[in-house]
Motif scaffolding. Sequence first.
Motif, PDB file in Angstrom:
ATOM      1  N   ARG A 244      28.668 -11.361 -16.309  1.00  0.00           N
ATOM      2  CA  ARG A 244      29.723 -10.606 -16.989  1.00  0.00           C
ATOM      3  C   ARG A 244      30.986 -11.440 -17.179  1.00  0.00           C
ATOM      4  O   ARG A 244      31.512 -11.563 -18.293  1.00  0.00           O
ATOM      5  CB  ARG A 244      30.047  -9.336 -16.195  1.00  0.00           C
ATOM      6  CG  ARG A 244      31.170  -8.496 -16.824  1.00  0.00           C
ATOM      7  CD  ARG A 244      31.489  -7.285 -15.957  1.00  0.00           C
ATOM      8  NE  ARG A 244      32.535  -6.484 -16.565  1.00  0.00           N
ATOM      9  CZ  ARG A 244      33.827  -6.701 -16.419  1.00  0.00           C
ATOM     10  NH1 ARG A 244      34.230  -7.725 -15.664  1.00  0.00           N
ATOM     11  NH2 ARG A 244      34.724  -5.923 -17.007  1.00  0.00           N
ATOM     12  N   ASP A 245      31.519 -12.000 -16.092  1.00  0.00           N
ATOM     13  CA  ASP A 245      32.829 -12.657 -16.165  1.00  0.00           C
ATOM     14  C   ASP A 245      32.796 -13.961 -16.941  1.00  0.00           C
ATOM     15  O   ASP A 245      33.821 -14.387 -17.493  1.00  0.00           O
ATOM     16  CB  ASP A 245      33.374 -12.903 -14.756  1.00  0.00           C
ATOM     17  CG  ASP A 245      33.771 -11.601 -14.068  1.00  0.00           C
ATOM     18  OD1 ASP A 245      33.959 -11.615 -12.837  1.00  0.00           O
ATOM     19  OD2 ASP A 245      33.885 -10.573 -14.774  1.00  0.00           O
ATOM     20  N   ASN A 246      31.641 -14.629 -17.006  1.00  0.00           N
ATOM     21  CA  ASN A 246      31.536 -15.860 -17.790  1.00  0.00           C
ATOM     22  C   ASN A 246      30.933 -15.624 -19.172  1.00  0.00           C
ATOM     23  O   ASN A 246      30.695 -16.569 -19.923  1.00  0.00           O
ATOM     24  CB  ASN A 246      30.697 -16.899 -17.032  1.00  0.00           C
ATOM     25  CG  ASN A 246      31.396 -17.409 -15.792  1.00  0.00           C
ATOM     26  OD1 ASN A 246      32.432 -18.050 -15.879  1.00  0.00           O
ATOM     27  ND2 ASN A 246      30.833 -17.104 -14.624  1.00  0.00           N
ATOM     28  N   LYS A 247      30.646 -14.335 -19.516  1.00  0.00           N
ATOM     29  CA  LYS A 247      30.175 -13.940 -20.849  1.00  0.00           C
ATOM     30  C   LYS A 247      28.962 -14.768 -21.293  1.00  0.00           C
ATOM     31  O   LYS A 247      28.953 -15.365 -22.371  1.00  0.00           O
ATOM     32  CB  LYS A 247      31.298 -14.072 -21.874  1.00  0.00           C
ATOM     33  CG  LYS A 247      32.562 -13.304 -21.513  1.00  0.00           C
ATOM     34  CD  LYS A 247      33.684 -13.596 -22.473  1.00  0.00           C
ATOM     35  CE  LYS A 247      34.979 -12.923 -22.037  1.00  0.00           C
ATOM     36  NZ  LYS A 247      36.098 -13.270 -22.914  1.00  0.00           N
ATOM     37  N   SER A 248      27.970 -14.798 -20.448  1.00  0.00           N
ATOM     38  CA  SER A 248      26.825 -15.659 -20.753  1.00  0.00           C
ATOM     39  C   SER A 248      25.532 -15.082 -20.180  1.00  0.00           C
ATOM     40  O   SER A 248      25.556 -14.197 -19.315  1.00  0.00           O
ATOM     41  CB  SER A 248      27.044 -17.071 -20.188  1.00  0.00           C
ATOM     42  OG  SER A 248      27.097 -17.020 -18.764  1.00  0.00           O
ATOM     43  N   LEU A 249      24.410 -15.596 -20.711  1.00  0.00           N
ATOM     44  CA  LEU A 249      23.087 -15.353 -20.154  1.00  0.00           C
ATOM     45  C   LEU A 249      22.599 -16.649 -19.525  1.00  0.00           C
ATOM     46  O   LEU A 249      22.800 -17.732 -20.092  1.00  0.00           O
ATOM     47  CB  LEU A 249      22.103 -14.905 -21.233  1.00  0.00           C
ATOM     48  CG  LEU A 249      22.416 -13.622 -21.996  1.00  0.00           C
ATOM     49  CD1 LEU A 249      21.343 -13.359 -23.044  1.00  0.00           C
ATOM     50  CD2 LEU A 249      22.537 -12.435 -21.062  1.00  0.00           C
ATOM     51  N   LYS A 250      21.969 -16.558 -18.366  1.00  0.00           N
ATOM     52  CA  LYS A 250      21.487 -17.747 -17.677  1.00  0.00           C
ATOM     53  C   LYS A 250      20.007 -17.559 -17.354  1.00  0.00           C
ATOM     54  O   LYS A 250      19.593 -16.516 -16.857  1.00  0.00           O
ATOM     55  CB  LYS A 250      22.278 -17.985 -16.392  1.00  0.00           C
ATOM     56  CG  LYS A 250      23.757 -18.252 -16.638  1.00  0.00           C
ATOM     57  CD  LYS A 250      24.524 -18.362 -15.341  1.00  0.00           C
ATOM     58  CE  LYS A 250      26.004 -18.590 -15.611  1.00  0.00           C
ATOM     59  NZ  LYS A 250      26.787 -18.643 -14.357  1.00  0.00           N
ATOM     60  N   ARG A 251      19.240 -18.596 -17.637  1.00  0.00           N
ATOM     61  CA  ARG A 251      17.806 -18.557 -17.377  1.00  0.00           C
ATOM     62  C   ARG A 251      17.495 -19.410 -16.150  1.00  0.00           C
ATOM     63  O   ARG A 251      17.935 -20.565 -16.058  1.00  0.00           O
ATOM     64  CB  ARG A 251      17.037 -19.073 -18.589  1.00  0.00           C
ATOM     65  CG  ARG A 251      15.519 -18.876 -18.492  1.00  0.00           C
ATOM     66  CD  ARG A 251      14.852 -19.410 -19.742  1.00  0.00           C
ATOM     67  NE  ARG A 251      13.412 -19.149 -19.752  1.00  0.00           N
ATOM     68  CZ  ARG A 251      12.574 -19.628 -20.648  1.00  0.00           C
ATOM     69  NH1 ARG A 251      13.037 -20.407 -21.628  1.00  0.00           N
ATOM     70  NH2 ARG A 251      11.293 -19.357 -20.598  1.00  0.00           N
ATOM     71  N   LEU A 252      16.747 -18.838 -15.188  1.00  0.00           N
ATOM     72  CA  LEU A 252      16.409 -19.531 -13.953  1.00  0.00           C
ATOM     73  C   LEU A 252      14.896 -19.760 -13.903  1.00  0.00           C
ATOM     74  O   LEU A 252      14.122 -18.916 -14.352  1.00  0.00           O
ATOM     75  CB  LEU A 252      16.829 -18.704 -12.728  1.00  0.00           C
ATOM     76  CG  LEU A 252      18.251 -18.140 -12.713  1.00  0.00           C
ATOM     77  CD1 LEU A 252      18.471 -17.358 -11.425  1.00  0.00           C
ATOM     78  CD2 LEU A 252      19.275 -19.241 -12.848  1.00  0.00           C
ATOM     79  N   ASN A 253      14.504 -20.909 -13.350  1.00  0.00           N
ATOM     80  CA  ASN A 253      13.074 -21.165 -13.188  1.00  0.00           C
ATOM     81  C   ASN A 253      12.573 -20.494 -11.917  1.00  0.00           C
ATOM     82  O   ASN A 253      13.303 -19.723 -11.264  1.00  0.00           O
ATOM     83  CB  ASN A 253      12.781 -22.666 -13.183  1.00  0.00           C
ATOM     84  CG  ASN A 253      13.489 -23.394 -12.045  1.00  0.00           C
ATOM     85  OD1 ASN A 253      13.953 -22.771 -11.088  1.00  0.00           O
ATOM     86  ND2 ASN A 253      13.581 -24.707 -12.126  1.00  0.00           N
ATOM     87  N   LYS A 254      11.333 -20.763 -11.556  1.00  0.00           N
ATOM     88  CA  LYS A 254      10.738 -20.089 -10.406  1.00  0.00           C
ATOM     89  C   LYS A 254      11.373 -20.502  -9.090  1.00  0.00           C
ATOM     90  O   LYS A 254      11.205 -19.817  -8.077  1.00  0.00           O
ATOM     91  CB  LYS A 254       9.232 -20.372 -10.381  1.00  0.00           C
ATOM     92  CG  LYS A 254       8.496 -19.792 -11.592  1.00  0.00           C
ATOM     93  CD  LYS A 254       7.032 -20.159 -11.599  1.00  0.00           C
ATOM     94  CE  LYS A 254       6.331 -19.604 -12.840  1.00  0.00           C
ATOM     95  NZ  LYS A 254       4.903 -19.969 -12.885  1.00  0.00           N
TER      96      LYS A 254
END
Length: 405
Positions: free
Chosen positions: A342-352
């Motif tokens: 929310r605060d960084n206005k972004s989507l982040k993708r994480l691996n396994k």
Amino acid sequence: MAERGKYNNSVRGSDADVEYSCTPCADEGNDEKALKYCPECKEYLCAACMKYHLKFSATKKNTLQDNEFQRSERDSIDTTSNEDKMFKCLHHPDRNIEMYCGDHDMIYCSLCVAKNHRQCSGILEVEEATAKILIDKQDDILRQIDTLQAEIQATRQKKEVNLIALDQDKNDILKTIEDTELLIIDKVKALATDVKAITCFRYDGLKKDIQHEDSILLCAITDTDEVRKKIETQAHLDAKGQFLRYILHKHTFSKIKDMHCSVEKDEKKMKCFKNNEFIQQVSTAEWLLRVVESNSSGPTTEEPMYKKSHREISVKGNRDENTCSILGICQLNDGTFLIADRDNKSLKRLNKDFSIIGEHNLGTSRPISMCSVGKSEVAVKLENHTVLFVSIDDTFIEKTVIYYY
């Protein structure tokens, strides 16, 4: 049809006047008085539907009647032969096939055409279609039937082989389930055996300590009894002798008291600490093995999700200016994770392994919720009254924006 029409009865003397509702209007939930009856369509028609009935090419030649409202279709006797039934409409068995629809390449009665094929092109009467359309020879159809039957038989043989293989798949999976169950049970039993042995060993040691302390207390009781006897038998001594005995008895009593204090508060106890992480993983697990369907023509219909526990992970991105505020997280079909910051206005993708492998800036608006809507697609609700659909492959692709108020 006629039986669907609504009517009201009013009795005048011995006669009953029956008023029927328009059949097409009744189908739409309206109650309009019928003025005409079409015996070919077996429909009652109001003034508006009657005009349309006479304009449509499939029904304009039908003769409308005024005095047929009292007829009962259910009282009619079916005298149609089996051969004639072959040429009856599939949807209206009481009507003959009269029309051909070129769009659907199928034959119907005029009622079907009037109701369901108004927008179709290539509507012809059966006689006209018979003259215009070339019919394949019967032997061509027979050859096609022979070919299809051979293909069907071959497919049946494949299904039989498939059933045998499927039975083997089932047995293999059941064996795997049993082996996995035994593996886990054996592991738990081995861990339980180890901790039981440690418990007995610790108990034996503490028991010996308590027995040793008890022997010390017995000695203390014996020593105090001895001091008592000596004090009670020292009356014959002179003052000097009594003083010396007093000092010695006092010193001995002090030692006995200290010995008692040393064992009095030393309470032996045992307690255990559960491996809560292991217990939680087992007790909250939703599946032991996942069985999915697969076929030779494509990938499995469902991939098992990858699950891993971590006590603490870092999801700080290279461009983050604020502390990460996670308001949504979902797992994609390939096992990777997507979080909405929310605060960084972004989507982040994480691996396994929960390491960041991709980031996507959402612009000037913060996300307020997120959910998965496909194998690799999410919907993100933003503060600016929009819903953003994002497809995730090797990169993030914004597909559609929906505004709501």
